[in-house]
Scaffold this active site. Structure first.
Site, PDB file in Angstrom:
ATOM      1  CE  LYS A 266     -22.311  -6.407 -12.669  1.00  0.00           C
ATOM      2  NZ  LYS A 266     -21.858  -6.139 -11.285  1.00  0.00           N
TER       3      LYS A 266
ATOM      4  CG  PHE B 182     -20.205  -4.877 -18.888  1.00  0.00           C
ATOM      5  CD1 PHE B 182     -20.497  -6.222 -18.975  1.00  0.00           C
ATOM      6  CD2 PHE B 182     -19.669  -4.389 -17.698  1.00  0.00           C
ATOM      7  CE1 PHE B 182     -20.273  -7.081 -17.890  1.00  0.00           C
ATOM      8  CE2 PHE B 182     -19.448  -5.233 -16.602  1.00  0.00           C
ATOM      9  CZ  PHE B 182     -19.753  -6.582 -16.715  1.00  0.00           C
ATOM     10  N   GLY B 183     -17.881  -2.494 -19.843  1.00  0.00           N
ATOM     11  CA  GLY B 183     -16.712  -2.117 -19.041  1.00  0.00           C
ATOM     12  C   GLY B 183     -15.394  -2.246 -19.797  1.00  0.00           C
ATOM     13  CE1 TYR B 184     -11.005  -0.137 -16.982  1.00  0.00           C
ATOM     14  CE2 TYR B 184     -12.680  -1.174 -15.603  1.00  0.00           C
ATOM     15  CZ  TYR B 184     -11.799  -0.141 -15.843  1.00  0.00           C
ATOM     16  OH  TYR B 184     -11.699   0.902 -14.951  1.00  0.00           O
ATOM     17  CG  ASP B 185     -16.121  -7.354 -21.416  1.00  0.00           C
ATOM     18  OD1 ASP B 185     -15.363  -7.828 -20.541  1.00  0.00           O
ATOM     19  OD2 ASP B 185     -17.343  -7.573 -21.448  1.00  0.00           O
TER      20      ASP B 185
ATOM     21  CE  LYS C 249     -17.438 -10.954 -19.691  1.00  0.00           C
ATOM     22  NZ  LYS C 249     -18.043  -9.629 -19.517  1.00  0.00           N
TER      23      LYS C 249
ATOM     24  CG  ASP D 157     -17.293  -5.002  -5.554  1.00  0.00           C
ATOM     25  OD1 ASP D 157     -17.669  -4.349  -6.553  1.00  0.00           O
ATOM     26  OD2 ASP D 157     -16.468  -4.558  -4.740  1.00  0.00           O
TER      27      ASP D 157
ATOM     28  CG  HIS E 158     -14.409 -11.955 -13.857  1.00  0.00           C
ATOM     29  ND1 HIS E 158     -14.659 -11.941 -15.206  1.00  0.00           N
ATOM     30  CD2 HIS E 158     -14.860 -10.762 -13.402  1.00  0.00           C
ATOM     31  CE1 HIS E 158     -15.211 -10.792 -15.550  1.00  0.00           C
ATOM     32  NE2 HIS E 158     -15.359 -10.057 -14.460  1.00  0.00           N
ATOM     33  NE  ARG E 159     -20.250 -10.373 -13.368  1.00  0.00           N
ATOM     34  CZ  ARG E 159     -19.558  -9.749 -14.303  1.00  0.00           C
ATOM     35  NH1 ARG E 159     -19.587 -10.131 -15.556  1.00  0.00           N
ATOM     36  NH2 ARG E 159     -18.829  -8.713 -13.984  1.00  0.00           N
TER      37      ARG E 159
HETATM   38  P1  IMP Z   1     -19.039  -4.831 -10.774  1.00  0.00           P
HETATM   39  O1  IMP Z   1     -18.651  -4.836  -9.358  1.00  0.00           O
HETATM   40  O2  IMP Z   1     -19.229  -6.209 -11.347  1.00  0.00           O
HETATM   41  O3  IMP Z   1     -20.153  -3.890 -11.099  1.00  0.00           O
HETATM   42  O4  IMP Z   1     -17.822  -4.336 -11.596  1.00  0.00           O
HETATM   43  C1  IMP Z   1     -17.226  -3.085 -11.345  1.00  0.00           C
HETATM   44  C2  IMP Z   1     -16.517  -2.632 -12.574  1.00  0.00           C
HETATM   45  O5  IMP Z   1     -15.499  -3.577 -12.929  1.00  0.00           O
HETATM   46  C3  IMP Z   1     -17.404  -2.533 -13.811  1.00  0.00           C
HETATM   47  O6  IMP Z   1     -18.061  -1.292 -13.877  1.00  0.00           O
HETATM   48  C4  IMP Z   1     -16.386  -2.692 -14.910  1.00  0.00           C
HETATM   49  O7  IMP Z   1     -15.705  -1.481 -15.086  1.00  0.00           O
HETATM   50  C5  IMP Z   1     -15.424  -3.712 -14.330  1.00  0.00           C
HETATM   51  N1  IMP Z   1     -15.840  -5.088 -14.697  1.00  0.00           N
HETATM   52  C6  IMP Z   1     -16.292  -6.069 -13.883  1.00  0.00           C
HETATM   53  N2  IMP Z   1     -16.593  -7.188 -14.567  1.00  0.00           N
HETATM   54  C7  IMP Z   1     -16.317  -6.911 -15.858  1.00  0.00           C
HETATM   55  C8  IMP Z   1     -16.428  -7.670 -17.052  1.00  0.00           C
HETATM   56  O8  IMP Z   1     -16.842  -8.838 -17.099  1.00  0.00           O
HETATM   57  N3  IMP Z   1     -16.039  -7.036 -18.160  1.00  0.00           N
HETATM   58  C9  IMP Z   1     -15.577  -5.765 -18.175  1.00  0.00           C
HETATM   59  N4  IMP Z   1     -15.480  -5.008 -17.105  1.00  0.00           N
HETATM   60  C10 IMP Z   1     -15.832  -5.578 -15.939  1.00  0.00           C
END
Ligand code: IMP
Length: 194
Positions: A12, A148-151, A171, A68, A176-177
């Site tokens: 991140k 990463f994550g749910y991408d 992306k 978050d 959102h970010r």
């Molecule tokens: P964080 O607060 O940004 O660390 O996000 C918490 C969790 O939300 C991550 O561990 C992912 O599971 C999910 N998440 C947040 N942003 C993304 C993204 O851009 N792609 C995929 N999963 C996300």
């Protein structure tokens, strides 16, 4: 200007530094302390983000920010939400989270979802919150290997590809970010001395 990013997530940090203009640099909290895993004890993104920013300021004495984020699925009443990282358990395993999400969605109607990011900034005087949202839907099976994550399960807007099938730059154009960061950076530039 150096800003401390209250997170231990190096992926991140890279993504954020690719969004920051040249006169700003985000430093990982790991450069200052080994206590990088700050708790997220609250039930809203905003409270968790501000808690982390304040902790990073307490530790470093430098302007700090935290984000978050999470995935909110409409048919699941906004879940996994603030529990996105630990949806399938405290191991925070992204594959297990994706599998659980697909299982939970087997018996619900509608696949609309959104990613939400809240960024909190704190410098000992000012506390500010910024938000970014991207609407989309959940795919029926994981696709792609970027991100990463749910991408692999999230298809933004009218696209037919998941975030994990896109390059980071694509992306970043509507994530959102990226949106939360655009709002945050717009405000940073209005601070005295910028
Ligand atoms: P964080 O607060 O940004 O660390 O996000 C918490 C969790 O939300 C991550 O561990 C992912 O599971 C999910 N998440 C947040 N942003 C993304 C993204 O851009 N792609 C995929 N999963 C996300």
């Amino acid at each position: 200007m150096v800003l401390v990013f209250a997170s231990g997530n190096e992926g991140k940090l890279r993504e954020i530094n690719s969004l920051l203009p040249v006169d700003f640099r985000a430093e990982s909290l790991a450069a200052f302390t080994s206590e990088t895993d700050i708790a997220e004890p609250y039930f809203t993104f905003a409270e968790n983000a501000m808690h982390k920013a304040k902790e990073a300021f307490r530790i470093t004495g430098l302007p700090s920010f935290a984000d978050d984020s999470g995935l909110e699925v409409r048919a699941l009443g906004g879940k996994p939400g603030v529990f996105s990282a630990r949806y399938a358990g405290e191991k925070k395993d992204p594959s297990a989270n994706n599998e659980k999400l697909l299982r939970e969605m087997e018996n619900v109607a509608g696949r609309e979802a959104r990613f939400r990011t809240v960024i909190a900034f704190y410098d000992g005087k000012n506390g500010k919150l910024f938000e970014g949202v991207v609407e989309g839907r959940i795919a029926h099976s994981p696709r792609g290997s970027n991100g990463f994550g749910y991408d692999p399960l999230f298809i933004p807007g009218n696209s037919d590809r998941t975030f994990a099938e896109m390059e980071l730059a694509e992306k970043n154009r509507n994530s959102h970010r990226a949106k939360a960061f655009a709002a945050f950076l717009g405000w940073l530039k209005t601070l005295p001395g910028q």
